[in-house]
Design a protein around this motif. Structure first.
Motif, mmCIF file in Angstrom:
data_model
loop_
_atom_site.group_PDB
_atom_site.id
_atom_site.type_symbol
_atom_site.label_atom_id
_atom_site.label_comp_id
_atom_site.label_asym_id
_atom_site.label_seq_id
_atom_site.Cartn_x
_atom_site.Cartn_y
_atom_site.Cartn_z
ATOM 1 N N VAL A 11 -2.735 -3.963 5.576
ATOM 2 C CA VAL A 11 -1.504 -4.902 4.766
ATOM 3 C C VAL A 11 -1.295 -4.259 3.451
ATOM 4 C CG1 VAL A 11 -1.602 -7.262 6.058
ATOM 5 C CG2 VAL A 11 -3.448 -6.675 4.293
ATOM 6 N N ILE A 12 -0.136 -4.379 3.086
ATOM 7 C CA ILE A 12 0.601 -3.510 2.059
ATOM 8 C C ILE A 12 1.266 -4.439 1.013
ATOM 9 C CG2 ILE A 12 1.771 -1.505 1.164
ATOM 10 C CD1 ILE A 12 1.225 -0.547 4.208
ATOM 11 N N GLU A 13 0.801 -4.371 -0.175
ATOM 12 C CA GLU A 13 1.873 -5.046 -1.152
ATOM 13 C C GLU A 13 2.323 -3.947 -2.339
ATOM 14 O OE1 GLU A 13 2.941 -8.777 -1.668
ATOM 15 O OE2 GLU A 13 2.902 -8.689 0.233
ATOM 16 N N VAL A 14 3.381 -3.649 -2.289
ATOM 17 C CA VAL A 14 3.961 -2.859 -3.361
ATOM 18 C C VAL A 14 4.935 -3.116 -3.935
ATOM 19 C CG1 VAL A 14 3.293 -0.560 -2.195
ATOM 20 C CG2 VAL A 14 5.476 -1.342 -1.741
ATOM 21 N N GLU A 15 4.712 -2.878 -5.521
ATOM 22 C CA GLU A 15 6.023 -3.487 -6.376
ATOM 23 C C GLU A 15 7.650 -3.306 -6.138
ATOM 24 O OE1 GLU A 15 5.714 -5.710 -8.869
ATOM 25 O OE2 GLU A 15 7.780 -5.598 -8.557
ATOM 26 N N ASP A 16 8.398 -4.026 -5.950
ATOM 27 C CA ASP A 16 9.850 -3.936 -5.352
ATOM 28 C C ASP A 16 10.805 -4.687 -6.392
ATOM 29 O OD1 ASP A 16 8.760 -6.474 -5.113
ATOM 30 O OD2 ASP A 16 10.186 -6.645 -3.291
ATOM 31 N N ARG A 17 10.498 -4.712 -7.880
ATOM 32 C CA ARG A 17 11.314 -5.430 -8.828
ATOM 33 C C ARG A 17 12.706 -4.782 -8.580
ATOM 34 N NH1 ARG A 17 6.789 -4.910 -12.843
ATOM 35 N NH2 ARG A 17 6.436 -7.005 -13.271
ATOM 36 N N PHE A 18 12.887 -3.376 -8.166
ATOM 37 C CA PHE A 18 14.202 -3.010 -7.858
ATOM 38 C C PHE A 18 13.902 -2.371 -6.634
ATOM 39 C CE2 PHE A 18 13.631 -2.327 -12.389
ATOM 40 C CZ PHE A 18 14.553 -3.076 -12.660
ATOM 41 N N ALA A 19 14.851 -2.759 -5.590
ATOM 42 C CA ALA A 19 14.529 -2.376 -4.109
ATOM 43 C C ALA A 19 14.054 -1.007 -3.737
ATOM 44 C CB ALA A 19 15.881 -2.732 -3.233
ATOM 45 N N PHE A 20 14.499 -0.164 -4.550
ATOM 46 C CA PHE A 20 14.248 1.338 -4.131
ATOM 47 C C PHE A 20 13.057 1.789 -4.464
ATOM 48 C CE2 PHE A 20 13.788 3.881 -8.168
ATOM 49 C CZ PHE A 20 14.247 2.947 -9.110
ATOM 50 N N LYS A 21 12.309 0.833 -5.527
ATOM 51 C CA LYS A 21 10.783 1.105 -5.901
ATOM 52 C C LYS A 21 9.897 0.913 -4.763
ATOM 53 C CE LYS A 21 10.708 2.315 -9.948
ATOM 54 N NZ LYS A 21 9.628 3.424 -10.765
ATOM 55 N N GLU A 22 10.240 -0.083 -3.845
ATOM 56 C CA GLU A 22 9.313 -0.377 -2.708
ATOM 57 C C GLU A 22 9.229 1.106 -1.852
ATOM 58 O OE1 GLU A 22 9.491 -3.782 -0.361
ATOM 59 O OE2 GLU A 22 9.645 -2.712 1.613
ATOM 60 N N LEU A 23 10.122 1.586 -1.641
ATOM 61 C CA LEU A 23 10.251 3.067 -0.716
ATOM 62 C C LEU A 23 9.521 4.083 -1.682
ATOM 63 C CD1 LEU A 23 13.892 3.059 0.643
ATOM 64 C CD2 LEU A 23 11.781 1.960 1.503
ATOM 65 N N GLN A 24 10.138 4.180 -2.876
ATOM 66 C CA GLN A 24 9.177 5.130 -3.847
ATOM 67 C C GLN A 24 7.732 4.811 -3.853
ATOM 68 O OE1 GLN A 24 9.766 4.764 -7.997
ATOM 69 N NE2 GLN A 24 10.497 6.856 -8.362
ATOM 70 N N HIS A 25 7.270 3.712 -4.169
ATOM 71 C CA HIS A 25 5.932 3.265 -4.113
ATOM 72 C C HIS A 25 5.278 3.531 -2.901
ATOM 73 C CE1 HIS A 25 6.709 0.736 -7.779
ATOM 74 N NE2 HIS A 25 6.510 1.990 -8.225
ATOM 75 N N LEU A 26 5.829 3.271 -1.739
ATOM 76 C CA LEU A 26 5.061 3.438 -0.406
ATOM 77 C C LEU A 26 4.814 5.003 -0.309
ATOM 78 C CD1 LEU A 26 7.112 1.207 1.970
ATOM 79 C CD2 LEU A 26 4.733 1.067 1.562
ATOM 80 N N GLU A 27 5.747 5.934 -0.798
ATOM 81 C CA GLU A 27 5.616 7.382 -0.757
ATOM 82 C C GLU A 27 4.536 7.737 -1.691
ATOM 83 O OE1 GLU A 27 9.618 8.883 -1.202
ATOM 84 O OE2 GLU A 27 10.119 8.080 0.644
ATOM 85 N N ALA A 28 4.469 7.111 -2.990
ATOM 86 C CA ALA A 28 3.594 7.393 -3.892
ATOM 87 C C ALA A 28 2.043 7.022 -3.453
ATOM 88 C CB ALA A 28 3.849 6.721 -5.235
ATOM 89 N N LEU A 29 2.015 5.917 -2.674
ATOM 90 C CA LEU A 29 0.714 5.465 -2.206
ATOM 91 C C LEU A 29 0.293 6.233 -0.788
ATOM 92 C CD1 LEU A 29 1.006 3.509 -4.383
ATOM 93 C CD2 LEU A 29 0.279 1.715 -2.809
ATOM 94 N N GLY A 30 1.216 7.152 -0.573
ATOM 95 C CA GLY A 30 0.771 7.892 0.790
ATOM 96 C C GLY A 30 0.853 7.489 2.302
#
Lengths: 174, 388
Positions: B280-299
């Motif tokens: 299970v994954i919870e990533v910051e998405d204050r701005f929608a694109f951030k979710e995608l960017q953060h998923l990539e950053a987290l591998g």
């Protein structure tokens, strides 16, 4: 033996470099003024407290566990970490718990008429459960810890639900 | 070194306003719930207390001084971390690891509805000498930086605006399954696009609305916790944090702060293949694109891949990657410093099997990632797991 100034020479700039106002202006500064405005909810307990001040009454909350009456009221007792359970009206009279005669104003200027500030412990509540306020109708040298005091209220039509609805506390007349 | 576990969690509902309580009463509610969950008495059992707060959000100085009463921390070790909830959790984790403390409480909250000039206070976080005069000159909302970052991210990765908008659609819908989340809604791509550009290419409804709320965590040394509770123990397996340079013009397109924080947390937790090892994954998405960017950053995806995974349905409740099932910040609201603990709360509930309608079956390992928000590049990552 060589004199000291022959070894090291006289000081080159004994008075230092004098800076004028226009020199300071050459240093770049960026000025800004913060725009930070807030509206804090007073909360369940303090809202009632302020409302009762408007009515000319002091109200506290009692902790069922340690039996302290907390003024200003709180919805929980910080010592027992339990909800307080009961509203308690207090007569408003009390004693000076501590005070200070303040000679300096907010801008750090010395004031002629000192400002008398302190803590009032209320009759009907234990020590260290009182409020901060001003003292009036008393000479600074007559103010004493333990002195019985009473509130002097603003006229009802001027009260707004604020700690300033009490003008100050004065010595209680016998 | 000794292991650290989550002994208890407590939270208020998240709502757009909380005029009925002051900040102390809001914190008290979450604290009472956390202590009941942990089955402890704070006046007797807790060794240290940590609050996450920033004075400018609160509106008064030295916020540390205003927190002991409502946490049961009077005359006890108490400190404030001027950072988000995961940074607070990292401090609690380290305090327990030292062996000096057995039980440590972490609190994070938002009473942001009481800040009347939010945009101006955000602007005060911009460099006062170079960046702030640029905002002030034309009176531009400080979130324009989100537009800059999104544009750079789309350009660098080939991610599309539609793929980003899908994040908003999914998280708002997912929030309907979270009783704490105030912004649940059934929206389509059409609604997101019709909300209009706020700061191109970012649309208005891709920006999380703010919310008030409070979350309290109780962490404990594992050997002690086993004796204190019969509930499943959730271990803190690793925790990391990192900050980018504050220069906005020097900002990377790949959320470097999140990448480095994840590397630190993964190293401690022994995560080498996040996509396979994390349930299970919870990533910051204050701005929608951030979710995608953060998923990539987290591998969890290669650069540019997250958007396509989103479009293919591989991210979300039905997908391979169970991401932001809580509704994320778009669904729960931007809880300021508490957004980070909201992510951690969801992971703990999932790993305990207490996530209700959004429960992932047999979730064993979870990751929570935070970002402190604009204009900064600071983020934290925590890995949690069940060991039983």
């Amino acid at each position: 033996m060589a004199k000291k100034h022959e070894l090291f020479g006289p000081p080159l700039n004994p008075l230092g470099t004098r800076l004028e106002a226009e020199d300071m202006e050459k240093i770049a500064h960026v000025r800004a003024k913060p725009n930070a405005k807030y509206a804090w909810a007073a909360g369940a307990a303090i809202s009632r407290f302020l409302e009762e001040l408007k009515n000319g009454r002091i109200i506290g909350r009692k902790c069922a566990r340690c039996e302290r009456v907390l003024v200003p009221p709180r919805m929980f007792c910080e010592r027992c970490f339990q909800p307080t359970t009961e509203w308690v009206y207090l007569p408003g009279t009390g004693v000076v718990e501590t005070f200070s005669i303040s000679y300096i104003d907010q801008n750090a200027n010395r004031v002629k008429e000192p400002i008398l500030v302190g803590v009032v412990a209320f009759d009907g509540a234990p020590p260290h459960c009182g409020i901060m306020h001003y003292f009036g109708e008393v000479k600074p040298e007559e103010l004493k810890i333990g002195m019985p005091v009473e509130p002097v209220w603003k006229p009802a039509e001027e009260r707004v639900g604020s700690v300033l609805d009490i003008k100050y506390f004065r010595p209680r007349k016998k | 070194m000794r292991d650290v576990v989550v002994l208890g969690v407590g939270a208020t509902a998240f709502t757009s306003q909380t005029p009925e309580v002051n900040w102390k009463e809001l914190m008290y509610e979450a604290a009472v719930k956390a202590y009941a969950d942990a089955q402890i008495d704070p006046r007797r059992d807790v060794d240290s207390f940590i609050t996450c707060a920033e004075d400018f959000w609160e509106g008064f100085s030295i916020f540390d001084e205003f927190t002991p009463d409502q946490l049961g921390a009077v005359l006890r070790p108490m400190m404030t971390v001027c950072g988000d909830g995961l940074q607070g959790l990292a401090n609690a984790y380290m305090q327990i690891k030292t062996g000096l403390f057995n039980i440590v409480v972490v609190e994070a909250h938002s009473k942001i509805s009481e800040l009347l000039t939010y945009e101006h206070v955000v602007e005060m976080a911009y460099d006062p000498i170079y960046e702030r005069p640029l905002s002030a000159e034309r009176n531009v909302h400080p979130y324009y930086v989100a537009g800059l970052e999104m544009n750079l991210y789309l350009h660098a990765t080939g991610t599309t605006e539609e793929q980003c908008a899908l994040v908003a659609v999914q998280n708002r819908r997912q929030a309907l399954n979270n009783p704490r989340a105030p912004y649940g809604a059934r929206l389509g791509l059409q609604e997101i696009f019709h909300s209009g550009y706020a700061f191109t290419p970012l649309k208005k409804w891709e920006i999380a609305s703010r919310a008030d709320g409070c979350i309290v965590f109780v962490l404990a040394a594992a050997e002690l916790a086993r004796r204190l509770t019969k509930k499943p123990l959730v271990y803190v397996e690793g925790i990391g944090w990192s900050s980018e340079s504050p220069w906005i013009a020097a900002r990377s397109a790949d959320a470097g702060y999140a990448r480095r924080a994840a590397q630190m947390a993964y190293r401690q937790a022994g995560i080498t293949n996040p996509r396979r090892q994390i349930d299970v994954i919870e990533v910051e998405d204050r701005f929608a694109f951030k979710e995608l960017q953060h998923l990539e950053a987290l591998g969890f995806a290669r650069p540019g891949e997250a958007g396509w995974l989103m479009q293919a349905g591989a991210i979300g409740p039905e997908g391979e990657l169970k991401v932001n099932l809580s509704g994320g910040s778009l669904g729960c609201g931007d809880l300021i410093e508490a957004s980070a603990l909201q992510r951690a709360l969801e992971i703990v509930l999932q790993l305990r099997g207490e996530a209700g309608a959004r429960q992932v079956p047999n979730a064993r390992v979870g990751v929570a990632q935070s970002w402190r928000g604009l204009p900064h590049g600071t983020g934290a990552v925590a890995v949690f797991a069940r060991r039983d």
